[in-house]
Design an enzyme around this catalytic site. Structure first.
Site, PDB file in Angstrom:
ATOM      1  N   TYR A  55      -0.302  -6.126   1.329  1.00 38.15           N
ATOM      2  CA  TYR A  55      -1.668  -5.066   2.757  1.00 38.15           C
ATOM      3  C   TYR A  55      -1.770  -3.629   3.204  1.00 38.15           C
ATOM      4  O   TYR A  55      -2.760  -3.756   3.593  1.00 38.15           O
ATOM      5  CB  TYR A  55      -0.853  -6.219   4.167  1.00 38.15           C
ATOM      6  CG  TYR A  55      -2.603  -7.558   4.126  1.00 38.15           C
ATOM      7  CD1 TYR A  55      -3.008  -8.335   3.894  1.00 38.15           C
ATOM      8  CD2 TYR A  55      -0.633  -8.850   3.353  1.00 38.15           C
ATOM      9  CE1 TYR A  55      -3.672  -9.342   3.219  1.00 38.15           C
ATOM     10  CE2 TYR A  55      -1.438  -9.924   3.204  1.00 38.15           C
ATOM     11  CZ  TYR A  55      -2.719  -9.829   2.750  1.00 38.15           C
ATOM     12  OH  TYR A  55      -3.030 -11.166   2.584  1.00 38.15           O
ATOM     13  N   GLY A  57      -2.274  -0.576   3.381  1.00 36.20           N
ATOM     14  CA  GLY A  57      -3.006   0.014   2.026  1.00 36.20           C
ATOM     15  C   GLY A  57      -4.682  -0.537   1.957  1.00 36.20           C
ATOM     16  O   GLY A  57      -5.078  -1.298   2.515  1.00 36.20           O
ATOM     17  N   GLY A  59      -7.170  -2.498   0.681  1.00 38.35           N
ATOM     18  CA  GLY A  59      -7.598  -4.488   0.301  1.00 38.35           C
ATOM     19  C   GLY A  59      -5.863  -4.906   1.205  1.00 38.35           C
ATOM     20  O   GLY A  59      -6.143  -4.883   1.501  1.00 38.35           O
ATOM     21  N   HIS A  75      -3.803  -5.711  11.027  1.00 42.59           N
ATOM     22  CA  HIS A  75      -4.300  -4.450  11.362  1.00 42.59           C
ATOM     23  C   HIS A  75      -5.624  -4.641   9.906  1.00 42.59           C
ATOM     24  O   HIS A  75      -6.733  -4.882  10.719  1.00 42.59           O
ATOM     25  CB  HIS A  75      -3.820  -3.559  10.727  1.00 42.59           C
ATOM     26  CG  HIS A  75      -4.870  -2.246  11.248  1.00 42.59           C
ATOM     27  ND1 HIS A  75      -4.960  -1.879   9.477  1.00 42.59           N
ATOM     28  CD2 HIS A  75      -4.718  -1.264  12.221  1.00 42.59           C
ATOM     29  CE1 HIS A  75      -5.715  -0.470  10.656  1.00 42.59           C
ATOM     30  NE2 HIS A  75      -5.788   0.095  12.398  1.00 42.59           N
ATOM     31  N   ASP A  76      -5.610  -5.301   9.298  1.00 45.31           N
ATOM     32  CA  ASP A  76      -6.912  -6.127   8.126  1.00 45.31           C
ATOM     33  C   ASP A  76      -7.643  -6.812   9.268  1.00 45.31           C
ATOM     34  O   ASP A  76      -8.728  -6.349   9.332  1.00 45.31           O
ATOM     35  CB  ASP A  76      -6.328  -6.273   6.551  1.00 45.31           C
ATOM     36  CG  ASP A  76      -5.254  -5.088   5.934  1.00 45.31           C
ATOM     37  OD1 ASP A  76      -5.742  -3.417   6.360  1.00 45.31           O
ATOM     38  OD2 ASP A  76      -5.588  -5.399   5.012  1.00 45.31           O
ATOM     39  N   ASP A 120      -5.140  -0.100  16.163  1.00 43.99           N
ATOM     40  CA  ASP A 120      -4.821   1.147  15.890  1.00 43.99           C
ATOM     41  C   ASP A 120      -3.202   1.034  16.327  1.00 43.99           C
ATOM     42  O   ASP A 120      -1.931   1.974  15.850  1.00 43.99           O
ATOM     43  CB  ASP A 120      -5.424   2.151  15.705  1.00 43.99           C
ATOM     44  CG  ASP A 120      -6.733   2.845  14.234  1.00 43.99           C
ATOM     45  OD1 ASP A 120      -6.671   1.536  13.108  1.00 43.99           O
ATOM     46  OD2 ASP A 120      -7.132   3.314  14.577  1.00 43.99           O
TER      47      ASP A 120
END
Length: 146
Positions: A55, A57, A59, A75-76, A120
């Site tokens: 996860y 990076g 995508g 985070h995604d 973040d």
């Protein structure tokens, strides 16, 4: 004009055209790298997280390989929630403070900016809390992320 001057002028124009075709990094990703550095007190480069696990990076899919990778999955998902609210997380910047105990959002009043800042800061603190396993950097995601 002298031929040498024309050659220099041509070289400058060509180099400027080349530079114009390089897409800039979204501002938030640059800022996120500073927040990461703040959270881990400079012990690890933010680039180390750019290609980690399934996860971290661009995508992400499958099962996170460890807790650090899980931080990236969260985070995604956090950015996904911000997008559902009409925000553009990779383009928004915010004000944060880097204290001795890590980063904090500071005076962020706009909803979208606050959401992104919270995403973040939470991710950066999660990175700092969890061990980095070099074996999970630049893995074959086709094999390990199912």
């Amino acid at each position: 004009m002298y031929p040498a001057h024309l050659l220099v002028l041509l070289a400058v124009c060509v180099s400027l055209l080349g530079a114009a075709s390089i897409p800039p990094l979204p501002l938030n990703l640059v800022q996120f790298s500073y927040v990461i550095t703040c959270a881990n007190h400079g012990r690890r480069s933010s680039l180390d997280y750019a290609d980690y696990g399934c996860y971290c990076g661009a995508g992400g899919s499958g099962t996170p390989v460890d807790e650090l990778d899980r931080c990236c999955q969260i985070h995604d998902d956090c950015y996904g929630e911000a997008e559902k609210q009409g925000c553009y997380p990779k383009m928004l910047i915010y004000d944060y403070y880097c204290g001795s105990d890590g980063p904090y959002c500071r005076n962020v009043k706009k909803k979208c900016n606050r959401m992104v800042c919270d995403c973040d800061v939470a991710a950066a603190k999660c990175f700092a809390r969890n061990a980095y396993n070099n074996a999970n950097y630049n893995i074959d995601t086709n094999k390990r992320c199912k």
